[in-house]
Design an enzyme around this catalytic site. Structure first.
Site, PDB file in Angstrom:
ATOM      1  CB  THR A 144      -2.549 -10.666  -8.963  1.00 52.21           C
ATOM      2  OG1 THR A 144      -1.327 -11.078  -8.529  1.00 52.21           O
ATOM      3  CG2 THR A 144      -3.204 -11.853 -10.003  1.00 52.21           C
ATOM      4  CG  ASP A 150       3.285 -10.647  -4.000  1.00 51.86           C
ATOM      5  OD1 ASP A 150       3.067 -11.529  -4.763  1.00 51.86           O
ATOM      6  OD2 ASP A 150       2.523  -9.856  -3.760  1.00 51.86           O
ATOM      7  CG  ASP A 157       1.054  -7.482  -0.394  1.00 57.62           C
ATOM      8  OD1 ASP A 157       0.974  -7.966  -1.286  1.00 57.62           O
ATOM      9  OD2 ASP A 157       0.079  -7.783   0.684  1.00 57.62           O
ATOM     10  CD  GLU A 183      -0.454 -12.924  -2.798  1.00 53.04           C
ATOM     11  OE1 GLU A 183       0.439 -12.542  -3.423  1.00 53.04           O
ATOM     12  OE2 GLU A 183      -1.548 -12.601  -2.562  1.00 53.04           O
ATOM     13  CB  ILE A 239       2.461 -11.262  -9.780  1.00 57.74           C
ATOM     14  CG1 ILE A 239       3.096 -12.482 -10.902  1.00 57.74           C
ATOM     15  CG2 ILE A 239       1.862 -10.222 -10.651  1.00 57.74           C
ATOM     16  CD1 ILE A 239       2.041 -12.868 -11.938  1.00 57.74           C
ATOM     17  CG  ASP A 240       2.713  -6.357  -4.771  1.00 60.16           C
ATOM     18  OD1 ASP A 240       1.757  -6.963  -3.925  1.00 60.16           O
ATOM     19  OD2 ASP A 240       3.020  -5.160  -5.078  1.00 60.16           O
TER      20      ASP A 240
HETATM   21  P1  2AM Z   1      -1.195  -8.665  -4.811  1.00 60.83           P
HETATM   22  O1  2AM Z   1      -1.504  -8.076  -6.077  1.00 60.83           O
HETATM   23  O2  2AM Z   1       0.072  -9.538  -4.530  1.00 60.83           O
HETATM   24  O3  2AM Z   1      -2.504  -9.357  -4.385  1.00 60.83           O
HETATM   25  C1  2AM Z   1      -3.059  -3.291  -3.788  1.00 60.83           C
HETATM   26  O4  2AM Z   1      -3.701  -2.317  -3.016  1.00 60.83           O
HETATM   27  C2  2AM Z   1      -2.324  -4.200  -2.853  1.00 60.83           C
HETATM   28  O5  2AM Z   1      -3.057  -4.949  -2.112  1.00 60.83           O
HETATM   29  C3  2AM Z   1      -1.265  -5.084  -3.920  1.00 60.83           C
HETATM   30  O6  2AM Z   1      -0.066  -5.027  -3.559  1.00 60.83           O
HETATM   31  C4  2AM Z   1      -2.026  -6.234  -3.685  1.00 60.83           C
HETATM   32  O7  2AM Z   1      -1.073  -7.345  -3.834  1.00 60.83           O
HETATM   33  C5  2AM Z   1      -2.554  -6.339  -2.201  1.00 60.83           C
HETATM   34  N1  2AM Z   1      -3.762  -7.216  -1.942  1.00 60.83           N
HETATM   35  C6  2AM Z   1      -4.236  -7.471  -2.794  1.00 60.83           C
HETATM   36  N2  2AM Z   1      -5.262  -8.521  -2.293  1.00 60.83           N
HETATM   37  C7  2AM Z   1      -4.753  -8.665  -0.978  1.00 60.83           C
HETATM   38  C8  2AM Z   1      -5.271  -9.400   0.025  1.00 60.83           C
HETATM   39  N3  2AM Z   1      -6.319 -10.273   0.006  1.00 60.83           N
HETATM   40  N4  2AM Z   1      -4.595  -9.242   1.098  1.00 60.83           N
HETATM   41  C9  2AM Z   1      -3.392  -8.685   1.373  1.00 60.83           C
HETATM   42  N5  2AM Z   1      -3.028  -7.643   0.260  1.00 60.83           N
HETATM   43  C10 2AM Z   1      -3.764  -7.901  -0.673  1.00 60.83           C
HETATM   44 CA    CA Z   2       0.731 -11.519  -5.298  1.00 62.47          CA
END
Ligand code: 2AM
Ligand code: CA
Length: 286
Positions: free
Chosen positions: A110, A105, A233, A78, A107-108
């Site tokens: 964040t 990923d 994700d 990511e 940190i999924d």
């Molecule tokens: P992340 O924390 O790695 O960004 C929350 O509904 C989910 O959406 C999380 O798995 C989050 O992952 C993801 N997410 C957040 N922002 C995003 C983005 N811009 N595009 C795609 N996924 C996103």
């Molecule tokens: Ca992430």
């Protein structure tokens, strides 16, 4: 997927799985040690799209560990991709020719990590010629490591995982999410939530797509849907669900592939009902 209930799982398959497990565990312990002490918080695609130096440090650590074992493999992470849906799709297309592609990923969840809400994971998948063959999701807050190998099942603490048995939406506990895209994805996810919430037992929105998918695999959730996700994700979590006897599709019911951004996953039994309701909801949201 023949499991023998009392034989503990041991990794196999040219040690790809062992490397995925060790790497996710190491990165997960490190990010947990940084909880509450990150020093930079930057915005990426939108004010909701957060990144810290811990995301970047975790990805660097993961890349180094994978390349130590498999220097010829490709890695899609990511934090190595420009923000926004177009850049994500382009990066995946550019790497789709790779024989072995790790999808990471660091940190999924964040946003949860930044706020100290203990629902974030490290997600690591390995695809061979475009098909995910290993998926690992590690939750350092509960020290739970979910692992799947294509055709060999999915495991938590050495025990095979199995999806839940609910047959009707009214008995189902679902989850969804709100990714950072507030223009395209948010109204559709809201419409799905509004449409489905009255029809199911309840809905959870905990902020990590990878962990929601792992919970579907473990039978803790009956299903999960979310519009607007990226391959990092979903890649590991989708294999966890499939190898636990569940189903993962796009909104039209096509089987999971890495390019899918809109995902519906379930125990399989409720999949058609879930898709039907999401289709009805989309006509309201668009
Ligand atoms: P992340 O924390 O790695 O960004 C929350 O509904 C989910 O959406 C999380 O798995 C989050 O992952 C993801 N997410 C957040 N922002 C995003 C983005 N811009 N595009 C795609 N996924 C996103
Ligand atoms: Ca992430």
């Amino acid at each position: 997927m023949a499991h023998q209930e009392n034989i503990p799982f041991t990794p196999s398959g040219k040690s790809f799985t062992a490397v995925a497990i060790n790497t996710a565990a190491k990165a997960g312990e490190w990010i947990k040690s940084k909880l509450g002490s990150h020093t930079t918080l930057s915005l990426k695609y939108s004010p909701q799209d957060l990144v810290t130096e811990v995301d970047k440090g975790s990805e660097t650590m993961i890349r180094k560990l994978i390349l130590t074992h498999f220097p010829t493999h490709s890695i899609l992470g990511e934090e190595g991709v420009e923000p926004g849906p177009e850049a994500s799709a382009k990066a995946l297309t550019e790497m789709s020719g790779a024989e072995y592609l790790w999808i990471v990923d660091p940190i999924d969840g964040t946003t949860n990590f930044v706020h100290g809400f203990p629902f974030y994971t490290v997600s690591i998948a390995l695809a061979y010629k475009g098909e995910v063959i290993v998926g690992v999701v590690y939750d350092p807050s509960r020290d739970e490591l979910f692992v799947a190998e294509k055709g060999k099942g999915a495991y938590l603490r050495g025990k095979p995982m199995k999806v839940s048995g609910e047959a009707k939406l009214t008995d189902s506990l679902l989850a969804t999410g709100f990714p950072a895209d507030r223009e395209g994805a948010l109204p559709l996810n809201m419409a799905g939530l509004q449409h489905l919430a009255p029809k199911v037992r309840n809905v959870r929105i905990a902020g990590s797509a990878a962990l929601h998918l792992a919970y579907v695999a473990a039978g803790r959730l009956s299903g999960f849907w979310e519009i607007g996700l990226n391959s990092w994700d979903t890649a590991a979590g989708a294999l966890l669900v499939q190898e636990s006897g569940g189903q993962v599709t796009d909104m039209e019911g096509n089987p999971y592939s890495l390019s899918i951004r809109d995902i519906a996953a379930s125990n399989g039994t409720i999949q058609q009902d879930l898709l039907q309701e999401l289709k009805a909801a989309a006509t309201i949201g668009s």
